[in-house]
Write an enzyme that holds these catalytic residues in place. Sequence first.
Site, short mmCIF file in Angstrom:
data_model
loop_
_atom_site.label_atom_id
_atom_site.label_comp_id
_atom_site.label_asym_id
_atom_site.label_seq_id
_atom_site.Cartn_x
_atom_site.Cartn_y
_atom_site.Cartn_z
N ASP A 1 -24.94 34.20 -61.14
CA ASP A 1 -26.11 33.33 -61.00
C ASP A 1 -27.19 33.60 -62.05
OD1 ASP A 1 -25.26 31.86 -58.76
OD2 ASP A 1 -25.66 33.59 -57.48
N HIS B 1 -26.97 34.67 -51.83
CA HIS B 1 -25.62 34.20 -52.17
C HIS B 1 -25.80 33.12 -53.24
CE1 HIS B 1 -21.44 33.50 -51.70
NE2 HIS B 1 -21.38 33.01 -50.49
N HIS C 1 -24.31 43.05 -57.04
CA HIS C 1 -23.20 42.39 -56.36
C HIS C 1 -22.54 43.38 -55.42
CE1 HIS C 1 -19.57 40.01 -55.76
NE2 HIS C 1 -20.29 38.99 -56.20
N1 CMC Z 1 -32.75 43.96 -57.43
C1 CMC Z 1 -33.23 45.19 -57.13
N2 CMC Z 1 -32.57 46.09 -56.37
C2 CMC Z 1 -31.39 45.72 -55.89
C3 CMC Z 1 -30.82 44.46 -56.15
C4 CMC Z 1 -31.55 43.57 -56.96
N3 CMC Z 1 -31.07 42.37 -57.25
N4 CMC Z 1 -29.63 44.36 -55.53
C5 CMC Z 1 -29.44 45.53 -54.89
N5 CMC Z 1 -30.51 46.35 -55.12
C6 CMC Z 1 -30.67 47.74 -54.65
C7 CMC Z 1 -31.01 47.76 -53.17
O1 CMC Z 1 -32.39 47.74 -52.97
C8 CMC Z 1 -30.37 49.06 -52.75
O2 CMC Z 1 -31.20 50.11 -53.21
P1 CMC Z 1 -31.38 51.45 -52.29
O3 CMC Z 1 -30.01 52.08 -52.27
O4 CMC Z 1 -32.42 52.24 -52.98
O5 CMC Z 1 -31.82 50.96 -50.93
C9 CMC Z 1 -29.09 49.13 -53.59
O6 CMC Z 1 -29.39 48.35 -54.78
C10 CMC Z 1 -27.86 48.53 -52.91
O7 CMC Z 1 -28.20 47.22 -52.45
P2 CMC Z 1 -27.55 46.51 -51.18
O8 CMC Z 1 -28.51 45.50 -50.67
O9 CMC Z 1 -27.05 47.56 -50.24
O10 CMC Z 1 -26.30 45.82 -51.85
P3 CMC Z 1 -25.42 44.66 -51.19
O11 CMC Z 1 -24.05 44.84 -51.72
O12 CMC Z 1 -25.60 44.62 -49.73
O13 CMC Z 1 -26.08 43.32 -51.80
C11 CMC Z 1 -26.55 41.44 -53.13
C12 CMC Z 1 -25.51 42.54 -52.78
C13 CMC Z 1 -25.90 40.48 -54.12
C14 CMC Z 1 -26.94 40.69 -51.87
C15 CMC Z 1 -27.79 42.12 -53.78
O14 CMC Z 1 -27.42 42.79 -54.98
C16 CMC Z 1 -28.90 41.12 -54.07
O15 CMC Z 1 -29.71 40.82 -53.18
N6 CMC Z 1 -28.98 40.56 -55.33
C17 CMC Z 1 -29.95 39.53 -55.63
C18 CMC Z 1 -29.46 38.18 -55.16
C19 CMC Z 1 -28.33 37.65 -56.01
O16 CMC Z 1 -28.39 37.66 -57.23
N7 CMC Z 1 -27.29 37.13 -55.34
C20 CMC Z 1 -26.14 36.51 -56.01
C21 CMC Z 1 -24.90 37.31 -55.80
S1 CMC Z 1 -23.55 36.79 -56.90
C22 CMC Z 1 -23.16 35.18 -56.45
C23 CMC Z 1 -22.86 34.97 -55.03
O17 CMC Z 1 -22.17 35.75 -54.39
O18 CMC Z 1 -23.29 33.95 -54.50
#
Ligand code: CMC
Length: 429
Positions: A363, A268, A307
């Site tokens: 971010d 987050h 996201h």
């Molecule tokens: N790098 C590589 N792969 C990713 C990433 C990433 N940053 N984010 C998602 N994926 C992949 C994930 O591995 C999954 O792949 P597969 O379908 O093969 O298993 C697919 O994309 C969907 O991911 P998810 O975890 O189901 O997506 P989510 O909506 O649950 O997670 C998130 C959203 C923001 C937690 C995630 O994208 C992430 O961990 N990003 C990195 C951390 C980040 O930058 N966070 C800031 C978010 S914006 C500001 C805020 O809200 O605070």
Amino acid sequence: MTTDSFTIIDNRTGKQYELPLEHGNIRARELRQIKVDPEEFGTMSYDPGYDNTASCKSRITFIDGEKGILRYRGYPIEQLAEQSNFLEVAYLIIFGELPSKQQLEEWSYQIMHHTFLHENMTGLFHAYRYDAHPMGMLISALAFMSTLHKEASRVEDAAVRLKQIYRILGKLPTVAAFCYRHRIGRPFNYPNADMGYTENFLYMLDYMHQTHYEVNPVLAKALDVLFILHADHEQNASTSVMRSIGSAYADPYSAMAGAAAALFGPRHGGANEAVIRMLAEIENEKRVPEYIERVKKGEFRLMGFGHRVYKNYDPRARIIKQVAYDVFNVTGTNPLIDIAVKLEEVALSDDYFVSRKLYPNVDFYSGIIYQAMRFPPDMFTVLFTLGRAPGWLAQWVEMLTDSEQRIARPRQIYLGYDERDYVTLEQRG
Ligand code: CMC
């Protein structure tokens, strides 16, 4: 039969149910009537991470994740970032309309006259080691404030709520500045109500009794824009925590301590700090392709990418990228920007990221600006907190004044043991 409904047939019983639609959605509670045996609890929906569950009706923030649109109370984020300022946006988010000149003056006056902390709080900051993470300090400072402002527990009283809003928005920058000054071993600067909100914050961070001290207006403006971009983002993890704790009628300081704790996580608001560490680790643009390959192998995530809601470029990231260059004109460039731009370019032309619709989020570039402004990385999420505070407060008020809201209490699907008898230690072998 109304057409504004769904007809569900339970293939177990052959029974047919008509579920009314409200704003195009069904109430999860309607599913309860679907059961085989009248003694059963009834059907629920299962939704880990609340991927497809609306927990409230809201009029604050609109996001279209597919198109990359973000609006506060209907106003596009791009217009607010360019033409407004953080205190005005805070008013808009909390009260629903842009203020008149007089309303804005009163609002700014009240906030800037609630900036001083109880002197006992200085003892709290001194209790921390020099290397304490400022988010830990900020979270405990919020809990501390709940012990000082006892009337805050009267959450049903609108006047009491407003007073706490002034206090929280007024005092948070002072808390953040004191965390920073403690860690660099410098005396605290007390707030200056003659300055603007963001200007006063930078002053409290930096001022060292120089003779002709002035806050750089370009940096104050850049930080103010960053605060605007972070001000609300509808039902994200920390906001849901704010609503959840608030639904138990805890005071807003306690609720916000919980929200800030959620924000601290690297998935987050903690991601901005993680991005800088990642870019520093990559070190050189040439190593970007190799780093991307490791991300694709699943070794780690690309921080600042992806996201839950945006499946397109995060509109905030686009604005932040522009602001970065304004800041560099004052501070000199941050070499990490070149690595970031390269990383974005490589990722956005790679099928792994394209097929999963992973784009830079808020971010990705914000940390680069903060670092250019000489903020240490562990202060980045504190800055996110200052920006997000009006959003949390607006959502908290909306929740408390929504007659449909009840204490947050999700259900579970129990898959554990059925009843079994206790086995004594001796019998366990
Ligand atoms: N790098 C590589 N792969 C990713 C990433 C990433 N940053 N984010 C998602 N994926 C992949 C994930 O591995 C999954 O792949 P597969 O379908 O093969 O298993 C697919 O994309 C969907 O991911 P998810 O975890 O189901 O997506 P989510 O909506 O649950 O997670 C998130 C959203 C923001 C937690 C995630 O994208 C992430 O961990 N990003 C990195 C951390 C980040 O930058 N966070 C800031 C978010 S914006 C500001 C805020 O809200 O605070």
